[in-house]
Design a protein around this motif. Structure first.
Motif, mmCIF file in Angstrom:
data_model
loop_
_atom_site.group_PDB
_atom_site.id
_atom_site.type_symbol
_atom_site.label_atom_id
_atom_site.label_comp_id
_atom_site.label_asym_id
_atom_site.label_seq_id
_atom_site.Cartn_x
_atom_site.Cartn_y
_atom_site.Cartn_z
ATOM 1 N N THR A 31 0.849 -1.183 0.000
ATOM 2 C CA THR A 31 0.000 0.000 0.000
ATOM 3 C C THR A 31 0.883 1.230 0.000
ATOM 4 O O THR A 31 2.050 1.170 0.394
ATOM 5 C CB THR A 31 -0.904 0.033 1.240
ATOM 6 N N ARG A 57 -0.715 -2.849 4.510
ATOM 7 C CA ARG A 57 -0.657 -4.190 3.931
ATOM 8 C C ARG A 57 0.740 -4.459 3.405
ATOM 9 O O ARG A 57 1.348 -3.595 2.753
ATOM 10 C CB ARG A 57 -1.688 -4.349 2.811
ATOM 11 N N SER A 74 0.637 -12.691 2.580
ATOM 12 C CA SER A 74 0.167 -11.321 2.759
ATOM 13 C C SER A 74 -0.053 -11.041 4.241
ATOM 14 O O SER A 74 -0.458 -11.930 4.999
ATOM 15 C CB SER A 74 -1.138 -11.099 1.994
ATOM 16 N N GLU A 76 -1.671 -8.039 6.965
ATOM 17 C CA GLU A 76 -2.380 -6.789 7.266
ATOM 18 C C GLU A 76 -1.959 -6.400 8.676
ATOM 19 O O GLU A 76 -2.286 -7.085 9.647
ATOM 20 C CB GLU A 76 -3.888 -6.989 7.192
ATOM 21 N N LYS A 83 2.502 -9.055 14.596
ATOM 22 C CA LYS A 83 1.959 -10.084 13.704
ATOM 23 C C LYS A 83 2.979 -11.207 13.556
ATOM 24 O O LYS A 83 4.148 -10.959 13.259
ATOM 25 C CB LYS A 83 1.629 -9.491 12.341
#
Length: 473
Positions: A31, A57, A74, A76, A83
């Protein structure tokens, strides 16, 4: 997490859950307009970490370079979130591992030099121009910031609590090394190499990681001599790309330019697909005054990974101190500008390349493109003072002093310590008959130039240079 930024952590594992030690991991933004890529190298347990990442992202994966990911997922990432992502490889992906287990890079039979001590920093070595010397020192610091996915730990800690923690961790690592290897100097260098050769690859990786972590601790504690020897020992045990890169940057940071060049040359040969190794080699040559060799390395790095912004940014910084610019640089920076239309620095560096290609002549070839690129850079980032300065220089070259003054004023409002902008503004005022304005700007220029010189000399005085000697045969 500070500033609301997040963290991406995980492990690279083979299908049987065996850690893929040394695997190259990339985190790429998907992004936003600008292309951003972070790089990390999995530790001996296969773990990797990217810290200080803003919300958005991303793609996280492994591959030989950031533009070609073989295994990827991927992500987010929310503000402040941690994460966790694991990447599972099959055994056929083994070439992605930056390990020497199956193909040991031919680095050195043994280093041809030894770091024998440290001394106070001087201006000796490399370019004679003090301005270019400053630029080369800044480029070396920028090179260190390319450390594999880690926040660069070059600054000496001034926090007593942190210092105590680092000393404790360092003592524990030294105790483990002592347990594994015995007292330093107990055996000869040739016996050490023979002993190392008998270790399996996993053991050598683990031992090298101990030395690498110890070197990082010594950097933080202000012990550069110990750090460079520990980085060297890590590279001798496991000549992985991260270990060679760390060793080379530590040498450059302390003005050991020739040995640093040697390490980057050998490292680039062993890891021909490493973009940052080529960048390091380019910076080493630039610091030694070999501008053509430096540009050649950066051009090769840009061609190796066309989507990676780093080679172009280094190219732009090197070009900034040169009177003329090679056609190959203009071509690559044109590609960068086209590839990254929303990157202000891409547009700015391309404009500077066009300016230098024309050598500042009154009839500037490609003047429309030059002006357009500068205006685009300012549109993207109105606070880019360097672009305002360059646009003012363009208007001044045309004799349009009124518009030049507007841009120079914006430049000094954004960056009051931008020395050249004050001088250019003073000259523009003088040409328009504003003697008082000119005198004020010239005085500010002289004051800032003096302060800048004192600051650089103070910072340079805080750097200890390595004393390097040829190793006795």
């Amino acid at each position: 997490m500070k500033d609301g930024k997040g963290t991406v952590v995980g492990k690279v594992l083979y299908a049987g859950r065996k850690p893929a030690a040394g695997a190259i991991v990339f985190l790429q933004a998907t992004t936003g307009a600008a292309t951003e890529t972070w790089r990390a190298s999995a530790d001996t347990g296969g773990a990797f970490k990217f810290e200080g990442i803003r919300a958005g992202r991303y793609t996280v994966g492994t591959g030989q370079n950031g533009s070609s990911l073989t295994i990827h997922k991927s992500v987010e990432l929310a503000a402040g979130e941690v994460k966790k992502i694991d990447l599972v490889l099959d055994e056929a992906s083994a070439p992605l591992q930056e390990s020497f287990a199956t193909n040991t890079p031919a680095l050195f039979d043994e280093p041809q030099f030894t770091v024998a001590g440290v001394t106070s920093a001087t201006n000796a070595g490399g370019h004679g121009s003090d301005t270019v010397l400053r630029n080369s020192e800044a480029l070396v610091r920028d090179t260190a910031s390319l450390a594999a996915g880690e926040a660069p730990q070059k600054a000496v800690t001034k926090n007593p609590a942190e210092e105590g923690q680092l000393l404790q961790e360092g003592s524990e690592i030294q105790a483990e090394i002592l347990r594994q290897e015995g007292p330093p100097g107990a055996v000869s260098a040739s016996e050490v190499r023979t002993r190392d050769a008998k270790l399996d690859s996993e053991s050598r990786l683990k031992r090298a990681e101990l030395y690498r972590r110890l070197a990082q601790i010594d950097e933080r504690l202000g012990n550069p001599l110990e750090a460079v020897h520990e980085y060297q020992r890590a590279a001798e045990l496991a000549p992985t790309e991260p270990n060679l890169f760390d060793w080379g940057t530590e040498l450059l940071a302390h003005r050991a330019l020739k040995p640093g060049t040697t390490v980057f040359e050998k490292g680039s040969g062993a890891y021909p697909k490493s973009v940052r190794m080529l960048i390091g080699l380019g910076v080493a040559w630039y610091a030694r005054g070999a501008d053509e060799r430096a540009i050649d390395c950066l051009v090769r790095a840009a061609d190796l990974a066309p989507a990676d912004a780093a080679p172009y940014l280094f190219m732009g910084k090197v070009m900034g101190e040169e009177v003329t610019v090679a056609p190959a640089v203009v071509e690559r920076l044109a590609r960068f500008a086209k590839m990254s239309p929303e990157n202000a620095l891409a547009q700015y560096y391309y404009a500077v390349a066009l300016w230098k290609q024309a050598s500042g002549s009154a009839d500037i070839a490609g003047a429309a493109q030059l002006e357009s690129s500068l205006q685009r850079a300012i549109q993207i980032d109105p606070k880019l003072a360097a672009a305002h300065l360059q646009l003012g220089m363009l208007y001044g070259q045309r004799g349009d002093n009124a518009r030049a003054i507007v841009e120079y004023v914006k430049a000094v409002e954004i960056a009051p310590d931008l020395v050249e902008a004050h001088y250019r503004l003073g000259m523009a005022y003088k040409k328009t008959g504003d003697e008082a304005g000119a005198a004020k700007e010239f005085a500010l220029h002289d004051q800032l130039a003096k302060q800048d010189k004192e600051r650089v000399e103070r910072e340079r005085g805080e750097v200890q240079e390595f004393v390097v000697k040829l190793r006795d045969k």
